[in-house]
Every structure is written in C-alpha cells, then in structure tokens.
Write a protein that holds these residues in place. Structure first.
Motif, PDB file in Angstrom:
ATOM      1  N   GLY A   1       9.842   3.936   2.801  1.00 46.08           N
ATOM      2  CA  GLY A   1      10.690   4.904   2.106  1.00 46.08           C
ATOM      3  C   GLY A   1      11.262   5.940   3.054  1.00 46.08           C
ATOM      4  O   GLY A   1      12.423   6.331   2.938  1.00 46.08           O
ATOM      5  N   ALA A   2      10.438   6.382   4.008  1.00 46.53           N
ATOM      6  CA  ALA A   2      10.913   7.355   4.995  1.00 46.53           C
ATOM      7  C   ALA A   2      12.011   6.756   5.863  1.00 46.53           C
ATOM      8  O   ALA A   2      13.028   7.402   6.131  1.00 46.53           O
ATOM      9  CB  ALA A   2       9.752   7.844   5.854  1.00 46.53           C
ATOM     10  N   ALA A   3      11.813   5.533   6.300  1.00 50.07           N
ATOM     11  CA  ALA A   3      12.829   4.872   7.124  1.00 50.07           C
ATOM     12  C   ALA A   3      14.115   4.664   6.333  1.00 50.07           C
ATOM     13  O   ALA A   3      15.216   4.935   6.831  1.00 50.07           O
ATOM     14  CB  ALA A   3      12.294   3.537   7.639  1.00 50.07           C
ATOM     15  N   THR A   4      13.978   4.205   5.104  1.00 49.87           N
ATOM     16  CA  THR A   4      15.158   3.984   4.274  1.00 49.87           C
ATOM     17  C   THR A   4      15.876   5.297   3.971  1.00 49.87           C
ATOM     18  O   THR A   4      17.103   5.372   4.053  1.00 49.87           O
ATOM     19  CB  THR A   4      14.759   3.289   2.960  1.00 49.87           C
ATOM     20  N   GLY A   5      15.101   6.326   3.638  1.00 52.58           N
ATOM     21  CA  GLY A   5      15.707   7.625   3.349  1.00 52.58           C
ATOM     22  C   GLY A   5      16.455   8.196   4.540  1.00 52.58           C
ATOM     23  O   GLY A   5      17.533   8.775   4.393  1.00 52.58           O
ATOM     24  N   ALA A   6      15.881   8.027   5.729  1.00 52.01           N
ATOM     25  CA  ALA A   6      16.532   8.526   6.941  1.00 52.01           C
ATOM     26  C   ALA A   6      17.845   7.797   7.198  1.00 52.01           C
ATOM     27  O   ALA A   6      18.863   8.422   7.522  1.00 52.01           O
ATOM     28  CB  ALA A   6      15.603   8.376   8.135  1.00 52.01           C
ATOM     29  N   VAL A   7      17.842   6.484   7.043  1.00 48.53           N
ATOM     30  CA  VAL A   7      19.053   5.699   7.287  1.00 48.53           C
ATOM     31  C   VAL A   7      20.122   6.023   6.255  1.00 48.53           C
ATOM     32  O   VAL A   7      21.286   6.236   6.602  1.00 48.53           O
ATOM     33  CB  VAL A   7      18.731   4.188   7.296  1.00 48.53           C
TER      34      VAL A   7
ATOM     35  N   THR B   1       0.829  -1.204   0.000  1.00 52.39           N
ATOM     36  CA  THR B   1       0.000   0.000   0.000  1.00 52.39           C
ATOM     37  C   THR B   1       0.866   1.256   0.000  1.00 52.39           C
ATOM     38  O   THR B   1       2.062   1.199   0.281  1.00 52.39           O
ATOM     39  CB  THR B   1      -0.914   0.039   1.236  1.00 52.39           C
ATOM     40  N   ASP B   2       0.226   2.390  -0.302  1.00 50.01           N
ATOM     41  CA  ASP B   2       0.952   3.661  -0.282  1.00 50.01           C
ATOM     42  C   ASP B   2       1.506   3.957   1.101  1.00 50.01           C
ATOM     43  O   ASP B   2       2.615   4.467   1.241  1.00 50.01           O
ATOM     44  CB  ASP B   2       0.038   4.813  -0.715  1.00 50.01           C
TER      45      ASP B   2
ATOM     46  N   ILE C   1      12.193  12.913   1.665  1.00 50.62           N
ATOM     47  CA  ILE C   1      12.372  12.517   0.270  1.00 50.62           C
ATOM     48  C   ILE C   1      12.054  11.042   0.075  1.00 50.62           C
ATOM     49  O   ILE C   1      11.370  10.652  -0.869  1.00 50.62           O
ATOM     50  CB  ILE C   1      13.801  12.845  -0.198  1.00 50.62           C
ATOM     51  N   GLY C   2      12.527  10.194   0.986  1.00 53.80           N
ATOM     52  CA  GLY C   2      12.247   8.756   0.888  1.00 53.80           C
ATOM     53  C   GLY C   2      10.773   8.441   1.041  1.00 53.80           C
ATOM     54  O   GLY C   2      10.228   7.588   0.336  1.00 53.80           O
ATOM     55  N   GLY C   3      10.098   9.128   1.963  1.00 48.33           N
ATOM     56  CA  GLY C   3       8.659   8.922   2.151  1.00 48.33           C
ATOM     57  C   GLY C   3       7.867   9.326   0.920  1.00 48.33           C
ATOM     58  O   GLY C   3       6.970   8.610   0.477  1.00 48.33           O
ATOM     59  N   ALA C   4       8.207  10.475   0.348  1.00 48.87           N
ATOM     60  CA  ALA C   4       7.524  10.926  -0.867  1.00 48.87           C
ATOM     61  C   ALA C   4       7.785   9.974  -2.025  1.00 48.87           C
ATOM     62  O   ALA C   4       6.869   9.638  -2.793  1.00 48.87           O
ATOM     63  CB  ALA C   4       7.973  12.337  -1.227  1.00 48.87           C
TER      64      ALA C   4
END
Length: 65
Positions: free
Chosen positions: A30-36, A22-23, A51-54
C-alpha cells in the motif's frame, strides 16, 4: 499525461498488492502504491506512502480486503 494513461500505469501495481496475505505485506504494498500514485498525480510522495500504507494495514480490519 492524461488521467487514463496514469490509470493504466498504476493498475499493475494495484493488482500486485491484491495478492498480499499479511498486514506487513499489505502495508508495504500500500505504501509503494500510494507513493507511485501520488507521484503520478503530482502530489506529495511521502503523504501518498503514509496513506497507502495505513490503508493496506487496516483494510483487512474493516473488511475491505
């Protein structure tokens, strides 16, 4: 830490995000990955999460996922 070691540390997170349906799941992953990734690369963790969340939310809409 070399870029290759950083890549191998981030790879399992990226693979886990690929299984989202799901979105909301893609956005959170994506947010977790972008932060890491931003943290490991020495950038702003908050900017990386945004950016990762978007990217996670909208990747399905543009046909990437």
């Amino acid at each position: 830490m070399s870029i290759f070691k950083r890549f191998w540390l981030c790879l399992p997170i990226c693979l886990a995000v690929a299984a989202c349906d799901t979105d909301l799941e893609r956005g959170l992953g994506g947010a977790a990955t972008g932060a890491v990734v931003a943290n490991v690369a020495g950038g702003s963790t908050l900017t990386g999460a945004l950016i990762g969340g978007a990217a996670g939310v909208f990747c399905d809409d543009v046909g990437v996922c």
